[in-house]
Write a protein that holds these residues in place. Structure first.
Motif, PDB file in Angstrom:
ATOM      1  N   ARG A 299       2.348  -2.271  -3.882  1.00 21.00           N
ATOM      2  CA  ARG A 299       1.710  -2.110  -2.569  1.00 21.00           C
ATOM      3  C   ARG A 299       2.759  -1.691  -1.534  1.00 21.00           C
ATOM      4  N   ALA A 300       3.924  -2.291  -1.585  1.00 20.80           N
ATOM      5  CA  ALA A 300       4.975  -1.929  -0.632  1.00 20.80           C
ATOM      6  C   ALA A 300       5.359  -0.462  -0.802  1.00 20.80           C
ATOM      7  N   TYR A 301       5.425  -0.005  -2.037  1.00 22.79           N
ATOM      8  CA  TYR A 301       5.776   1.403  -2.259  1.00 22.79           C
ATOM      9  C   TYR A 301       4.739   2.330  -1.638  1.00 22.79           C
TER      10      TYR A 301
ATOM     11  N   GLU B 261       2.567   1.551   0.870  1.00 22.55           N
ATOM     12  CA  GLU B 261       2.263   1.335   2.287  1.00 22.55           C
ATOM     13  C   GLU B 261       3.494   1.358   3.194  1.00 22.55           C
ATOM     14  N   GLN B 262       4.688   1.224   2.615  1.00 23.02           N
ATOM     15  CA  GLN B 262       5.891   1.134   3.445  1.00 23.02           C
ATOM     16  C   GLN B 262       6.922   2.195   3.049  1.00 23.02           C
TER      17      GLN B 262
ATOM     18  N   GLN C  96      15.758   2.229   3.837  1.00 25.07           N
ATOM     19  CA  GLN C  96      16.549   1.250   3.112  1.00 25.07           C
ATOM     20  C   GLN C  96      17.342   1.934   1.999  1.00 25.07           C
TER      21      GLN C  96
ATOM     22  N   ALA D 245       9.927   2.923   5.482  1.00 26.56           N
ATOM     23  CA  ALA D 245      10.921   1.839   5.504  1.00 26.56           C
ATOM     24  C   ALA D 245      11.748   1.833   4.224  1.00 26.56           C
ATOM     25  N   ILE D 246      11.087   2.101   3.099  1.00 30.22           N
ATOM     26  CA  ILE D 246      11.803   2.128   1.825  1.00 30.22           C
ATOM     27  C   ILE D 246      12.813   3.270   1.813  1.00 30.22           C
TER      28      ILE D 246
END
Length: 688
Positions: free
Chosen positions: A156-158, A160-161, A168, A164-165
């Motif tokens: 999900r982070a990959y 939706e974010q 980082q 930011a990724i």
């Protein structure tokens, strides 16, 4: 086998079934759609825009087995992994390049030390990790999410974010680049040898030996540094500080007497989970046992104490019995687990021991190894030397020869009984660097203990490398079932040159010297950074990774840059090759700042620095009669880490470099050099 079972197995087989790594093969029947690390898997991740789930471990790793059983063998977990990720499984022993990169990235991302299994999630286009951890349980515990929760959250982070990724990832790549040593104009100063000693002394455990608190690792390179310091102080005259020898000898003695050592079968386990060296993590690694075998020989040479000789004999015998392939190469590891549990092969029920030993044997054996105390491992007994044979003999009214004979008889009886158990799994891949470490250990044991069979074992392993892992003028890293592949790494070349120099001090072989020179030339051509100094872990023809490291600090193995600097100096002085000396000089200059920050973490480089500041004495003996062997043996007596002795029969000619001028004559001659200075030959050892 029934047709239905066979069809089921075929259906459950994934791409790892054809891998050479036993670790990958252990996962070949997982319901996970595993890939090995390969261009095809990386391309698929890019095409599907799926994150890569990278799982790194090794076959003897206990927690790798646990996570495999809990998660990778579970169909529901596997279904989620297959749907959300491209899953890649890596054997860290075959691919230390990948392991080093992603362990470092894990430390940067999580701000804690890594380990195995290593679980890393990579962006599919550039393979940069955006989340990393180690073991994750099936259910949430110890502050860790369940592995299933992790899969869902990371995917999900990959999605939706992404921004930011990416930010980082950019910062992580900058941080990785920032870890690279920049080098300097100055050599490391001699005071770093003293500083490293004081750092080790501050962390020394005076009660149990070793450094720091549990878990305790053998750190053979640190102990070797201490022994070399004692020898250097003694050579300089005066009353040397007894602490280096005490710290090294006491630590090694406690490891030998304790549960870190297999008291029945020989060999050392990976590390101790307690301060007392009592309960180990039970796997046995070739890369530990090679240096520890050499260290035991050195400690015996330095002290004359039989405990070190006996440990060396037991370790070398175990290697020949259980770890050498019929083709000559040495296998990699013995597993920690057997019958599904860690340590099962090694531990005992007290009643079973009592029933097998005689009335004379049992009380003494129990007193030495703790069977007269409460159990120390899950209700059973792992053999640990609570008392010395001398202490136990005195308490039972026995003299020491009687006690040692009874203990030897008891160990032999229990070893025979233990052989009937289900043995731990053995990882039978043959790794070049690890074989080099063991070749050096066996060669040292052959010389110090006068054991021609150990020399033969080392020569068989070297012959295997020459015939199977040396191809078209380059080394390969690994071989399993006759299939050799993967470009070799810095550690392979550096440690093999070092091992060849050790073998040449047992018996001369012009072919081995020529091979060492060939390896050194590839080392310079493929790995050396002529501009900034030092050696990269991967060669110029290696596949590009997100980071190309120059490892300087020792970890579970001595740092490749330290071994390379030491071996190139010695080979350079032996044949008079200035380029090898210059490469060693540049490596030390590159490492200077890193060594100043944490001297004791760079024992291999400190040994190279020690040789650079005060080059070792090199004796070349030329003779055609039995004085060749006699003088060699006399010149090698005692512990002399700062003397190299090469006994070359007078009939051998066509030697390279400066050796060509050290001719044999009608009478025996001894040539003595130190660094780039050689003296006129003399006709006897007494004349030196």
């Amino acid at each position: 086998m029934s047709p239905s079972i066979h069809a089921h197995d075929v259906q459950r087989t994934n791409r790892l079934a054809s891998a050479t790594s036993p670790y990958l093969q252990q996962h070949a029947h997982n319901p996970v759609d595993w890939w090995p690390w390969c261009a095809e898997a990386l391309a698929l991740a890019r095409e599907l825009d799926r994150p890569i789930l990278l799982s790194i471990g090794y076959s003897a790793c206990h927690w790798c087995h646990v996570m495999a059983h809990e998660s990778f063998e579970d169909p529901a977990t596997a279904e989620r992994m297959n749907r959300l990720f491209v899953n890649i499984k890596v054997d860290r022993e075959e691919r230390p390049d990948l392991d080093k990169v992603y362990q470092t990235a894990h430390q940067l991302l999580s701000q804690r030390a890594g380990g195995w299994p290593l679980t890393v999630f990579l962006t599919p286009d550039d393979h940069t990790p955006f989340f990393a951890g180690t073991y994750f349980p099936r259910e949430p515990r110890h502050g860790l999410p369940s592995f299933t929760q992790l899969l869902v959250g990371v995917e999900r982070a990959y999605r939706e974010q992404g921004a930011a990724i990416r930010e980082q990832n950019r910062s992580l790549l900058e941080a990785l680049a920032g870890l690279e040593p920049q080098g300097g104009a100055e050599l490391p100063e001699a005071g770093l040898l003293e500083a490293a000693f004081h750092q080790l002394a501050l962390s020394f455990d005076a009660e149990h030996g070793g450094f720091g608190r549990a878990p305790k690792f053998p750190h053979a390179t640190d102990l070797e540094l201490l022994l070399r310091r004692q020898a250097r102080l003694a050579a300089n005259g005066g009353d040397p500080d007894p602490r280096p020898l005490h710290m090294a000898g006491f630590t090694l003695e406690r490891m030998i007497r304790g549960g870190l050592t297999d008291q029945l079968g020989g060999g050392f386990c990976r590390y101790s989970v307690d301060d007392e060296w009592m309960i180990p993590h039970f796997e046995k690694m070739l890369y530990d046992n090679g240096p520890l075998l050499a260290l035991c020989c050195d400690a015996f040479s330095a002290t004359g104490e039989s405990i070190f000789r006996d440990a060396a004999l037991a370790t070398a015998d175990w290697v020949m019995r259980e770890m050498q392939s019929p083709e000559g190469g040495y296998y990699s590891t013995l597993d920690a687990d057997s019958e599904g549990h860690e340590g099962t092969f090694y531990v005992w029920d007290r009643d079973a021991v009592h029933a097998r030993l005689s009335a004379a044997e049992y009380p003494l054996f129990a007193a030495v190894y703790g069977l007269d105390r409460p159990p120390n491992f899950e209700g059973r007994w792992h053999l640990h030397g609570y008392r010395t044979p001398t202490q136990a003999a005195e308490s039972l009214g026995l003299n020491l020869p009687q006690a040692e004979a009874l203990l030897a008889s008891a160990r032999a009886t229990l070893f025979s009984a233990r052989e009937q158990r289900v043995h731990p799994g053995r990882d039978e891949k043959i790794l070049t660097a690890w074989n080099a470490l063991m070749i050096k250990g066996m060669a040292r044991a052959a010389r110090v203990l006068d054991r021609p069979d150990y020399l033969e074992s080392a020569e068989q392993a070297l012959a295997f490398i020459r015939s199977t892992l040396w191809h078209d003028g380059r080394l390969l890293a690994t071989c399993k079932d006759g299939v050799a592949h993967l470009n070799a790494y810095l550690d392979d070349y550096a440690n093999l040159i070092d091992a060849l120099l050790e073998l040449l001090q047992v018996r001369w072989s012009s072919a081995d010297l020529a091979f060492a020179v060939e390896l050194a030339e590839v080392l310079l051509d493929e790995f050396h950074d002529a501009e900034r100094g030092g050696f990269w872990f991967t060669g110029r023809s290696h596949e590009p990774l997100i980071h190309r490291a120059k490892p300087l600090g020792d970890d579970s193995m001595p740092a490749g840059n330290g071994v390379a600097a030491l071996a190139l100096q010695r080979l350079g002085h032996l044949i008079g090759e200035v380029r090898y000396l210059e490469a060693a000089d540049g490596t030390l200059r590159l490492a200077a700042e890193s060594m100043r920050r944490m001297p004791h973490a760079h024992a291999s480089l400190l040994m190279a620095l020690d040789d650079w500041l005060d080059p070792p004495e090199m004796l070349v003996i030329r003779a055609a009669d039995d004085r060749l062997e006699t003088w060699q043996r006399l010149a090698q007596q005692g512990y002399r880490p700062h003397r190299l002795v090469f006994a070359i029969p007078s009939g051998i000619d066509a030697l390279p470099g400066t050796l060509a001028s050290m001719r044999g004559g009608e009478r025996p001659l001894i040539y003595r050099c130190r660094g780039t200075h050689c003296e006129p030959p003399v006709a006897s050892l007494a004349d030196l």
